[in-house]
Design a protein around this motif. Sequence first.
Motif, PDB file in Angstrom:
ATOM      1  N   THR A 153      36.756  82.152  45.455  1.00  0.00           N
ATOM      2  CA  THR A 153      35.566  82.968  45.618  1.00  0.00           C
ATOM      3  C   THR A 153      34.871  83.025  44.284  1.00  0.00           C
ATOM      4  O   THR A 153      35.457  82.767  43.220  1.00  0.00           O
ATOM      5  CB  THR A 153      35.915  84.384  46.098  1.00  0.00           C
ATOM      6  OG1 THR A 153      34.688  85.075  46.358  1.00  0.00           O
ATOM      7  CG2 THR A 153      36.692  85.141  45.042  1.00  0.00           C
ATOM      8  N   SER A 154      33.631  83.339  44.322  1.00  0.00           N
ATOM      9  CA  SER A 154      32.877  83.421  43.078  1.00  0.00           C
ATOM     10  C   SER A 154      31.923  84.585  43.170  1.00  0.00           C
ATOM     11  O   SER A 154      31.528  85.010  44.261  1.00  0.00           O
ATOM     12  CB  SER A 154      32.106  82.137  42.840  1.00  0.00           C
ATOM     13  OG  SER A 154      31.221  81.909  43.916  1.00  0.00           O
ATOM     14  N   ALA A 155      31.556  85.053  42.020  1.00  0.00           N
ATOM     15  CA  ALA A 155      30.639  86.172  41.989  1.00  0.00           C
ATOM     16  C   ALA A 155      29.289  85.748  42.527  1.00  0.00           C
ATOM     17  O   ALA A 155      28.814  84.651  42.246  1.00  0.00           O
ATOM     18  CB  ALA A 155      30.483  86.665  40.557  1.00  0.00           C
ATOM     19  N   GLU A 156      28.725  86.593  43.357  1.00  0.00           N
ATOM     20  CA  GLU A 156      27.403  86.307  43.902  1.00  0.00           C
ATOM     21  C   GLU A 156      26.403  86.307  42.775  1.00  0.00           C
ATOM     22  O   GLU A 156      26.379  87.188  41.922  1.00  0.00           O
ATOM     23  CB  GLU A 156      27.022  87.378  44.932  1.00  0.00           C
ATOM     24  CG  GLU A 156      25.778  87.060  45.684  1.00  0.00           C
ATOM     25  CD  GLU A 156      25.914  85.779  46.504  1.00  0.00           C
ATOM     26  OE1 GLU A 156      24.902  85.112  46.719  1.00  0.00           O
ATOM     27  OE2 GLU A 156      27.064  85.440  46.910  1.00  0.00           O
TER      28      GLU A 156
END
Lengths: 316, 646
Positions: free
Chosen positions: B128-131
């Motif tokens: 996952t990655s930061a929006e």
Amino acid sequence: MKLVAALLLAWFTLGDPSRAEGAQRPRVLVLVSTGAAAYVEAAAGLKQALGARAPEAQLEIMSVDHAVADSNLADALQGGASLVVAIGAQAARLAQQRASGLPLVYAMVLEPAELGLPCPGETPTTAVTGVTMQVAPEQQFIALKEIAPHVVRVGVLYDPAFSGDEVRRAQDAARANGLQLVPQPVRSEGDVLGAARLLTPQVDALWAVADPTVLTATNARALILFALRARKPFFAMTEGYVRSGAVAALAADPREVGRRAGELASRVLSGTPARDLRPERPPRLALFINRASATHLGLPLREDLMARAQKIYPQP
Amino acid sequence: MMSLRRLRRSLAFRIVLPLGAALIAVFSLAALVLGRTVRSEGLRELRQRGQLLTDMLAYNAELPLLAGDTTSLSALLAGAARDPDLLQAAVFDADGRALATFSPSGRVGVMTAVEGAPVLILEGAVSTSAESEAGHEASAFALEPGAKTEGQILGHVRLLVSSERTLARTRRMHAQIATAGLGLLLVCAGIGLAVVRVLGRPLQKLVEATRRVAAGDLAVRVELSSSDEVGELADAFNRMAADLEVARAEVLAERAELERRVALRTSELERAQETLIHTEKMSAVGQLVAGVAHELNNPLTVVLGYSSLMLERISDPALRRKLESLHHAAESSRKIVQNLLAFARKQKVEKSLTDVNEVIERTVELRAYHLRSESIEVRYELQRDVPRTWADQHQLQQVVLNLVVNAEHAIQDSGKGGTLRFTTRRVAGTIEIEFEDDGPGIPTEIRTRIFEPFFTTKGVGRGTGLGLSICYGIIADHGGSIQVESEMGRWTRFLISLPLQEAPVVGRSGGAVPAASLTAPGAANLRILVIDDDPGVLRFVEDAFDGEPVVVDKALGGRDAISSLSTGRIYDAILSDLRMPEFDGRDVHSFVREHRPELASRLILATGDMANLDSLKFMDDAGCLILEKPFTVAALRAAVQRVSRR
């Protein structure tokens, strides 16, 4: 799914000792939406309530899939039903379409307005009443503050055509609880993610209202993932969203909703016109928490909240 | 059964077999390459598809992993089970714990690769990655295999994919290719057999026919009903064979004609050689005869002259009979000498435009009585438009007469009668006279000798053996030829070829002085000069004019005559022998013309030498009277009388 419906039908039929006593008793056609265990819970509550208040009633429980297939619904209606109880939006839509001449009691419908059904607080104009899944915003904001005390600004996406009034009411409720509700209107389903991208940086958390434009199945999952990636808590209004990643939800208890719908049904059977019975909100709420999401967001959960929660995800 | 060697040389073997082998090789190579390509492409596609599925699962597992939603993870994996090659699927959290597993068979194993097993293990990280401003879409669809993920690793998706189906598909394709190859091979074999049938057999026929033609059988033909190129080839072959047949016939005919011409030419050459030999022989004989005749002429002149003189003067019957016998013998000798000279062309030729047909008919008419009495029929096949030619008709008449008499004698010997046939025709620049009799024929061994003087097969008293030699001489004197052909017991044929000659533009008759006729004796005071190297002749001439008013001066040779002529004496006649030693008749003639031209017209040249053409020419040019030796008293007197009148 068909197997679940068949088991459901068999269980309720076998479990009904009055079914063998004769055809003179009023027949209640129960249509159950498919796809969620909550509907089964609601059906159980319905049966329990009717069994207690209208034991003479003969229940004929039918899943929507079963009802649609092979003209089963038409056969059941020709048998002379007195009342139709629809559990879930899918069942309520089917009842409106195929059994509009019979009194209808709906249950577990999140957005009655979307279906043209009378909402809580409204006086029905037709023989339709029921119990929604809608939870009062005040109660939801209270729970939100308990789970995420740092949250001040709460963003909400809504379609003014559907949820304008509720959002306006919610703004007041939020303010009363020390929160600032930041509404972001959308006009279509395709606008949702763009609006979320605009809204998210401005708020501390996202809150969902039961808006059919916003919370489509695809958008709901995308919004939850979007919020998780943005490390913003997403507060939903049903258990399903919590299971999918929403950090928490204060939602209706399906069995209690079913039971309350049973009570309304018994009153209709006893002669009260359905249009005289105003739709109601769930009588009892349940708190659902997703610990994994909370962990990902860095939200410490109090022990009392954990103890109060009806269900904590992920389930062991 | 076709032998192996012949099979190897056949068209089918040299075309169909290499073609089939090449097709099999190419097809096998193509099948191998195609099979490998299909296998590798299948595996690559399987890997790509599996990786895509892995990435899709990894992407969709992000939210359930964040939410700890194992139900959704299981549902997610169950959804992936629609891929028929999926053996097992599992989602692991960041700590490697399996949160959800799925296997269509219900059995979930260790999910590790086994050496040689037809499985692929594919793995994708769930992160996952930061929006961010880049937006949700960018990270949400970073699904390419191996794409670098950002942000927190939430877990892994691992798939166990079976390549068995892909390999089975490859095997099926191999089998299909092999089946197709077998089919192709069968088709090729069929085509090959068809080619052999359609092309090979007709060509075999052509080959066989060609061999027969090469062996000389040009009558062979190839019977093909097809109208394609092979049919055209067969037609061309047949035309070629026909042309060859015609050409060979022409060559054979030409060769036969050539051989015939060679034989004819050889025969002609042989005949020419024989003729040459014969001519030379006859020429030599002629020279000999001429010399003998010349030597005989002077004695004969004396004998004949005295005998005739004595017969004039002696009246005793007994003595006259003896003198007559003597004179007759001398006359016979003179004729023999004349014939010899005629053979040797010593006679004077008197040519005129002569109708050959007329000569033949007139001559035969002379012998008509004899021929009829011997039951000999004469047939004429005379070409009437044969032109007249410049010839001595009397000599030609003698030739015809000799031939007729010879034939008459030959037929007479057979006693059965016979037929004579004369044929004349003009051939190019010649006139051909063909004389044929159906007598007994002339034997081959004597055929070349019949023209020799004194050669005869007749009995004593029937011929002198000079007839045909005279014919030969006459015809040769006319520039022609005479040949004989004969088949014993059936016929004899003489073929005379005379060159066709027109009359000369300027003729002369000075040499053709007729013999003087005997005049009455007693002409007054004639003086004659007699010049001869033979004293006997001088005495005879003197005696011939004995008792007559003739004075005879005698000169023994030309030089002796000069003295007489130098005296200025007038001579009424000068009789000079032509052929004398030292100072001959020519010299006398020259002397007279130079010193006594008034006497030139009174010069009489006597000679028996007619073989020398120069002499003949001289006599023609001199314009003198010619007295041919041996001469009689009468001929002498006539000559003297004739010139004395000039």
